[in-house]
Motif scaffolding. Structure first.
Motif, PDB file in Angstrom:
ATOM      1  N   PHE A 105       0.833  -1.201   0.000  1.00 55.52           N
ATOM      2  CA  PHE A 105       0.000   0.000   0.000  1.00 55.52           C
ATOM      3  C   PHE A 105       0.866   1.249   0.000  1.00 55.52           C
ATOM      4  CE2 PHE A 105      -4.246  -1.760   1.129  1.00 55.52           C
ATOM      5  CZ  PHE A 105      -4.979  -0.927   0.310  1.00 55.52           C
ATOM      6  N   LYS A 106       1.893   1.242   0.838  1.00 55.85           N
ATOM      7  CA  LYS A 106       2.765   2.418   0.932  1.00 55.85           C
ATOM      8  C   LYS A 106       3.402   2.706  -0.417  1.00 55.85           C
ATOM      9  CE  LYS A 106       3.836   2.784   5.792  1.00 55.85           C
ATOM     10  NZ  LYS A 106       4.505   2.041   6.856  1.00 55.85           N
ATOM     11  N   GLU A 108       2.298   1.787  -3.361  1.00 55.44           N
ATOM     12  CA  GLU A 108       1.272   2.231  -4.308  1.00 55.44           C
ATOM     13  C   GLU A 108       0.887   3.684  -4.064  1.00 55.44           C
ATOM     14  OE1 GLU A 108      -0.837   0.947  -6.879  1.00 55.44           O
ATOM     15  OE2 GLU A 108       0.924  -0.320  -7.123  1.00 55.44           O
ATOM     16  N   PHE A 109       0.763   4.043  -2.795  1.00 58.95           N
ATOM     17  CA  PHE A 109       0.390   5.418  -2.482  1.00 58.95           C
ATOM     18  C   PHE A 109       1.454   6.388  -2.950  1.00 58.95           C
ATOM     19  CE2 PHE A 109      -2.844   4.063   0.744  1.00 58.95           C
ATOM     20  CZ  PHE A 109      -3.874   4.802   0.206  1.00 58.95           C
ATOM     21  N   SER A 112       1.094   6.799  -6.630  1.00 55.60           N
ATOM     22  CA  SER A 112      -0.088   7.595  -6.978  1.00 55.60           C
ATOM     23  C   SER A 112       0.116   9.056  -6.625  1.00 55.60           C
ATOM     24  CB  SER A 112      -1.316   7.077  -6.242  1.00 55.60           C
ATOM     25  OG  SER A 112      -1.438   5.710  -6.420  1.00 55.60           O
ATOM     26  N   ASN A 113       0.810   9.292  -5.504  1.00 54.52           N
ATOM     27  CA  ASN A 113       1.018  10.678  -5.093  1.00 54.52           C
ATOM     28  C   ASN A 113       1.876  11.433  -6.092  1.00 54.52           C
ATOM     29  OD1 ASN A 113      -0.520  10.937  -2.823  1.00 54.52           O
ATOM     30  ND2 ASN A 113       1.050  10.099  -1.485  1.00 54.52           N
ATOM     31  N   ALA A 119      -3.616  16.725  -8.050  1.00 51.63           N
ATOM     32  CA  ALA A 119      -4.898  16.437  -7.417  1.00 51.63           C
ATOM     33  C   ALA A 119      -4.871  16.757  -5.931  1.00 51.63           C
ATOM     34  CB  ALA A 119      -5.253  14.971  -7.619  1.00 51.63           C
ATOM     35  N   GLU A 120      -3.687  16.777  -5.334  1.00 53.82           N
ATOM     36  CA  GLU A 120      -3.576  17.121  -3.919  1.00 53.82           C
ATOM     37  C   GLU A 120      -4.123  18.515  -3.665  1.00 53.82           C
ATOM     38  OE1 GLU A 120      -2.232  15.449  -0.967  1.00 53.82           O
ATOM     39  OE2 GLU A 120      -3.101  14.030  -2.369  1.00 53.82           O
TER      40      GLU A 120
END
Lengths: 141, 394
Positions: A105-106, A108-109, A112-113, A119-120
Motif C-alpha cells: 500500500f505504501k 502504491e500510495f 499515486s502521489n 490532485a492534492e
C-alpha cells in the motif's frame, strides 16, 4: 444517568485480561477462547485463518450477545499442537500478511502521489491556476 | 487464506478525499476486516460536549449540539497529537486531550436571513486558567498540524461550509464546544469515512447472492464499473463451488478529517495492533494463572532449576508442581509435545518472562499418554483460576 461509559465497549477495564481460555473437558485438543472487548472484525478474521491451517479440525466463532462486547472462538486441532498455540500462530500469520499488504500500500500510495501531485490541490487555491489538465477544475473532483 | 501469493494492491484513483483500489490475493475475511476497521476503529476528533451560553435561534439546544457534533474536524495524526480524555491526568479537559471551539454569532441586520455555518467555529487557544498541577505534559502539541481541530475546509475557496442554523435579526447563538478524541464504535461522528465501497465478484460467478427479478435478470441488474475488469460468466460455464473470491474493489471515501491514505494505513496498523494484543494476551494467559498462586507461596523457587515449570525432576504432574496436593499424575496436559517445553532450559527459564517457546503446554510426559488426560474439572493443575483449585498454596 447510570449508563455505563460507552468506551467500555472497546477498552479493557483495569486489570481485565484480554483473553480467557476455556479448555474443553469432553473433546480432545479443543478449547474455547473468549476474547473480550473485540468483535467480528477479529473473530471472523481468525476463524478464516484457522480454517486455512492444516492442523485444524474445527474452528468457529460467535458473538453470544450483541450487547456484550466479547466473542468466543472454538478450535479443535488434530493433536499436534494445542489450540492456544495454534491461535497464536494464526495471529502471527495474519500480522505478517497485513504487514506485507501495508508495504504494498505504501508503495502504491507513493506512486499515486507522484502521478497525482496536482490532485492534492484539488480544492481551492489551485482552481484558478492552470494546474489542472484539460478543462477540469475542482468541481470534477 | 491465499498465502501462496503475496497480497497485491492497485490504486485506481487517489483524490483528496477518496481512494479507489483493487485488493488481490487476500481472503474475504481479511478484506472485510480491513473495511470494518477503517470505518469503526480509527480515532478522530469531534465535538463531544457543548456549553450553550445563549441560544435564541429557532432550534433547541440539543438540536444544535447534535449538529455541531457531526461537523468533521481536521484530525491529522490523531494517534499521537491528542490523548483520550479518559487516559489524561487532567480533571476535566486540558490542551493535551481536548480542543475548544467557540462560536459567537448574532444577527443585527433587518430583513436578512443569516446562516451560521462551520466557518464561524473558531479554535480557541488554551489560557492558563486550567489547573496545570495535575497534568502530565506531553509532546502531543508539537505533533499537530496548524489547522488541527478546525472544521474541515474552513475558509477554503470552493468548499461549502456546513450549515448549523439560520437566524434573523435579534437572534444569537453563543456556544463553547469541547472536541475530544474518540472512535466510531462509540459514536459514528468519529468515523473518518463517509462511505466505504466494497465489492467482489461483480458477475456473481460465485453465486454468493441471488438476484430477484421481474422478467430479465440481466436487464434489471446493471453491472457495476468493476465488472469490466473481470471476465463475464459464460452461458455454458460449469459452476465451480470451490472457488473463493480473491479480488476486492474498495472505494474509501473520507469526510476530510483524515486523508484517504492515512485512513487506509492507520486501518492496517490498527488491525495489526488488535492481533498483537491478542498474541500478548495468549502468552500472558498461562502465566497469569500461575501467578495467582505462585506469587504468594514460592516466588523464589519459580525459575529455579529444580522447581521450574515442567522441569522433569518435578514429577509427572503437569507444571512442575512442588505442592503436595497439586495435580497428581495424569493431570495436566499430557500432550506428546516435547517434555519440558516450559522451563526446558533450567536456570534460564523464568516464569515471569514471556515464554519463548510458542508451544506452551507441553509437560513432562504424562502417564495417560497423548491427548488431554481425563481429569475431574476443577482439580487440574492449570485449569483452575483460583489458587485453591489449582492446589498451589496448600
Amino acid at each position: 444517568m447510570n449508563a455505563p461509559n460507552r468506551y467500555e465497549l472497546y477498552v479493557l477495564e483495569e486489570g481485565e485480561r484480554p483473553v480467557e481460555i476455556i479448555e474443553d473437558t469432553k473433546i480432545p485438543n479443543a478449547a474455547t477462547i473468549k476474547v473480550v472487548k473485540q468483535d467480528h472484525t477479529l473473530g471472523n478474521l481468525l476463524r478464516a485463518q484457522l480454517l486455512a491451517m492444516p492442523q485444524v479440525l474445527f474452528a468457529g466463532y460467535k458473538v453470544p450477545h450483541p450487547l456484550q462486547p466479547h466473542f468466543l472462538i472454538k478450535v479443535q486441532t488434530d493433536g499436534t499442537i494445542t489450540p492456544t498455540a495454534l491461535l497464536e500462530q494464526a495471529c502471527t500469520k495474519i500480522i505478517g500478511t497485513i504487514a506485507s499488504l501495508e508495504a504494498t500500500f505504501k508503495k502504491e500510495f507513493q506512486m499515486s502521489n507522484i502521478g497525482a501531485a496536482v490532485a492534492e490541490d484539488a480544492y481551492g487555491t489551485g482552481a484558478t491556476t492552470s494546474g489542472f489538465p484539460g478543462d477540469r477544475d475542482y468541481l470534477d473532483f | 487464506m491465499s498465502q501462496e501469493k503475496d497480497p497485491h494492491v492497485r490504486i485506481q484513483e487517489l483524490k483528496k478525499d477518496k481512494v479507489k483500489f483493487v485488493l488481490e490475493n487476500v481472503d474475504l475475511a481479511l478484506a472485510n476486516s480491513i473495511r470494518r476497521v477503517m470505518m469503526a476503529d480509527i480515532p478522530t476528533i469531534a465535538i463531544d460536549m457543548v456549553e450553550i451560553e445563549s441560544n435564541t435561534t429557532v432550534l433547541p439546544d440539543e438540536f444544535i449540539a447534535h449538529r455541531l457534533g457531526q461537523i468533521p474536524l481536521v484530525s491529522t495524526n490523531c494517534d499521537e497529537a491528542i490523548r483520550y480524555t479518559r487516559d489524561c491526568t487532567c480533571m476535566d479537559g486540558c490542551k493535551y486531550c481536548t480542543v475548544i471551539l467557540n462560536l459567537n454569532v448574532a444577527c443585527n441586520e433587518e430583513g436578512k436571513t443569516m446562516m451560521i455555518t462551520s466557518n464561524h467555529l473558531e479554535v480557541a487557544l488554551w489560557g492558563e486558567e486550567v489547573d496545570q498541577s495535575m497534568i502530565t505534559a506531553g509532546d502531543e502539541l508539537s505533533k499537530r498540524p496548524d489547522n488541527f481541530g478546525q472544521p474541515v475546509g474552513k475558509d477554503e475557496i470552493g468548499v461549502e461550509p456546513i450549515l448549523i442554523t439560520k437566524i434573523r435579526k435579534g437572534m444569537e447563538l453563543k456556544v463553547r464546544c469541547v472536541a475530544k478524541k474518540g472512535i466510531a464504535k462509540e459514536h459514528a461522528k468519529w468515523s473518518p469515512c463517509s462511505a466505504v465501497g466494497f465489492e467482489y465478484d461483480p458477475h456473481n460467478r460465485l453465486r454468493h447472492t441471488t438476484y430477484w427479478f421481474e422478467s430479465d435478470e440481466r436487464a434489471e441488474w446493471p453491472l457495476s464499473d468493476n465488472a469490466q475488469l473481470e471476465e463475464p460468466v459464460k452461458e455454458d460455464e460449469p459452476f465451480d463451488y470451490n472457488a473463493k473470491p480473491t479480488r476486492f474493489y474498495m472505494d474509501v471515501e473520507t469526510d476530510g478529517s483524515l486523508g484517504p491514505q492515512e485512513v487506509v494505513l492507520k486501518g492496517l496498523q490498527e488491525l495489526q495492533t488488535k492481533l498483537a494484543n491478542l498474541v500478548l494476551g495468549l502468552k500472558q494467559e498461562p502465566e497469569a494463572e500461575m501467578a495467582t498462586g505462585a506469587d504468594q507461596s514460592l516466588p523464589q523457587t519459580n525459575g529455579h532449576p529444580t522447581a521450574g515449570w515442567g522441569a522433569p525432576a518435578a514429577g509427572a504432574g503437569g507444571w512442575g508442581q512442588t505442592s503436595p496436593n497439586g495435580t497428581g499424575a495424569g493431570a495436566g496436559w499430557g500432550s506428546p509435545v516435547a517434555a519440558g517445553a516450559w522451563g526446558g532450559s533450567p536456570g534460564t527459564s523464568n516464569w515471569s518472562a514471556p515464554p519463548a517457546a510458542p508451544t506452551g503446554w507441553g509437560t513432562s510426559p504424562a502417564p495417560a499418554g497423548s491427548g488431554w488426560s481425563p481429569r475431574p474439572p476443577g482439580s487440574a493443575g492449570w485449569g483452575g483460576s483460583s489458587p485453591q483449585q489449582a492446589g498451589w498454596n496448600v
